[in-house]
Design a protein around this motif. Structure first.
Motif, PDB file in Angstrom:
ATOM      1  N   THR A  65     -10.299 -18.371 -51.034  1.00 50.42           N
ATOM      2  CA  THR A  65     -10.385 -19.621 -50.318  1.00 50.42           C
ATOM      3  C   THR A  65     -10.298 -20.759 -51.319  1.00 50.42           C
ATOM      4  N   VAL A  66      -9.356 -21.654 -51.115  1.00 48.33           N
ATOM      5  CA  VAL A  66      -9.194 -22.802 -52.002  1.00 48.33           C
ATOM      6  C   VAL A  66      -9.752 -24.018 -51.288  1.00 48.33           C
ATOM      7  N   THR A  67     -10.707 -24.671 -51.936  1.00 51.18           N
ATOM      8  CA  THR A  67     -11.333 -25.855 -51.378  1.00 51.18           C
ATOM      9  C   THR A  67     -10.819 -27.078 -52.132  1.00 51.18           C
ATOM     10  N   PRO A  68     -10.189 -28.024 -51.415  1.00 51.44           N
ATOM     11  CA  PRO A  68      -9.684 -29.224 -52.119  1.00 51.44           C
ATOM     12  C   PRO A  68     -10.834 -30.093 -52.604  1.00 51.44           C
ATOM     13  N   VAL A  69     -10.616 -30.729 -53.738  1.00 54.38           N
ATOM     14  CA  VAL A  69     -11.612 -31.607 -54.340  1.00 54.38           C
ATOM     15  C   VAL A  69     -11.214 -33.042 -54.044  1.00 54.38           C
TER      16      VAL A  69
END
Length: 70
Positions: A65-69
């Protein structure tokens, strides 16, 4: 532009592209070797889509899971 100048430019462009393709092939091989040294159990990634429509259900696949910053 005369014929000899046009031919010379095309020849120069072709030689340059050939030199670049050899360089990129070498860089790709070097990166693969470096990756093998970093993680010997890693398997190559498939870049082409599979012919079947169902997703792979291999137990070795990991979900990320890639969480945007912000």
């Amino acid at each position: 532009m005369n014929f000899s100048m046009r031919t010379g430019l095309i020849l120069l462009f072709a030689i340059t592209l050939t030199a670049c393709s050899n360089t990129w092939t070498g860089v790709g091989k070097d990166l693969q070797e470096m990756g093998k040294k970093m993680d010997p159990q890693a398997k190559p990634v498939e870049t082409a889509p599979k012919s079947s429509n169902s997703p792979s259900t291999s137990p070795n696949n990991k979900d990320v899971t890639v969480t945007p910053v912000n």
